[in-house]
Scaffold this active site. Sequence first.
Site, PDB file in Angstrom:
ATOM      1  N   THR A  11      -4.763   6.925   5.476  1.00 49.25           N
ATOM      2  CA  THR A  11      -5.889   7.674   4.911  1.00 49.25           C
ATOM      3  C   THR A  11      -7.011   6.747   4.462  1.00 49.25           C
ATOM      4  O   THR A  11      -8.191   7.012   4.720  1.00 49.25           O
ATOM      5  CB  THR A  11      -5.430   8.543   3.724  1.00 49.25           C
ATOM      6  OG1 THR A  11      -4.735   7.726   2.769  1.00 49.25           O
ATOM      7  CG2 THR A  11      -4.530   9.672   4.184  1.00 49.25           C
ATOM      8  N   ASN A 112       6.649  -3.752   0.032  1.00 55.34           N
ATOM      9  CA  ASN A 112       5.554  -4.173   0.903  1.00 55.34           C
ATOM     10  C   ASN A 112       5.615  -5.644   1.299  1.00 55.34           C
ATOM     11  O   ASN A 112       4.895  -6.074   2.196  1.00 55.34           O
ATOM     12  CB  ASN A 112       4.211  -3.875   0.235  1.00 55.34           C
ATOM     13  CG  ASN A 112       3.957  -2.379   0.131  1.00 55.34           C
ATOM     14  OD1 ASN A 112       4.344  -1.618   1.011  1.00 55.34           O
ATOM     15  ND2 ASN A 112       3.311  -1.954  -0.937  1.00 55.34           N
ATOM     16  N   HIS A 190      -4.992  -6.246 -10.946  1.00 51.97           N
ATOM     17  CA  HIS A 190      -5.213  -4.880 -10.484  1.00 51.97           C
ATOM     18  C   HIS A 190      -3.991  -4.067 -10.909  1.00 51.97           C
ATOM     19  O   HIS A 190      -2.987  -3.987 -10.217  1.00 51.97           O
ATOM     20  CB  HIS A 190      -5.363  -4.837  -8.961  1.00 51.97           C
ATOM     21  CG  HIS A 190      -5.541  -3.454  -8.408  1.00 51.97           C
ATOM     22  ND1 HIS A 190      -6.691  -2.726  -8.581  1.00 51.97           N
ATOM     23  CD2 HIS A 190      -4.701  -2.666  -7.696  1.00 51.97           C
ATOM     24  CE1 HIS A 190      -6.561  -1.551  -7.986  1.00 51.97           C
ATOM     25  NE2 HIS A 190      -5.358  -1.487  -7.454  1.00 51.97           N
TER      26      HIS A 190
END
Length: 332
Positions: A11, A112, A190
């Site tokens: 997306t 990840n 972050h």
Amino acid sequence: MHVAIIGGASTIGTTVAYTLSGLAPRLDVSLVDINDGAAWAHGTDIEHASYHFAHAPGADEGHDSETAGSVRSATPEEIAELDPDLLIFNAAAPQPDDATDPSAREAELERNRSIVEDVAESLRPLDPTPLLVVTNPIDRLVYDFYSLLGWPRRYFLGYSLSETARIADGIADLVDAHRTDVYCPTMGEHGEHMIPVFSRARVDGEPIDVTDAERAELMAYVRDIPFEIAEERGVDETSRWVTSAGVSRVVRTMAAAADDSSVDGTGVEADGGDWTFCLSTPLDGEYGLEDVALGVPVDLDADGVAAIHEWDLDDAEAAELERAAESVQADL
């Protein structure tokens, strides 16, 4: 400039491509994905959409047939053949059902990391190429790529501009201003240890005073709002809109800095004031830190980080930057 988006059928990847097609039509974009059919479908659809961008009122010359770029698809095995000028890493493992819980970010690293290792292997045939990481946990994965590839550190960037937009929204509500008149850069991690640099905050170019209570309120807002959005939106979606706009801003800044000397690498005209933004990059002594990647104020050029600025931080900001470094280093 040729931009290759790894995880391009996602997306965010497709929304970045669509945004660039409308706002930076001279760029060539490749959607790189293991799902080559989906990448082809999205690329073709965005190419069709560019027809309307080109013929809308106010369309600039970048949309004409002589200068317009393209949106194409490719497989990971074809990355070396693409010879891109900029890589955007947006590949990620599927989100679990508890992704709306802030503590779930810790599990993202292991999910990840194996993808990072595979992608790094596919990037080895390339000459050093700027790599913008969008996949969480961003700071840790930036440093992983840096460690695995061994390219000069200026080529490694981590996206962290969504917090800048969100803190601007919070400050705008606090002082009854429009969010686009607010500047408050965010440094650090972050994630939990993000640092809105209130000592450099401006509203319509003027410094503002933020009390300790207001700082705490704004910090709670900028930490919580992504998860509130995710809970209502659902885990099958992502923060495509603010992320894609921010990523596109980074890409357009690098392209403009390479093509036009009147742009200073911060994304504004050279006489446009201090609107420097912060991105994650490996540190080697800046702010007294090393062996870690964190969000710091940078100037950009076509090859990534052209300069890191070492701002004078107030005591609270400096202490929080230390805590952010400790948090990231503990995982590394």
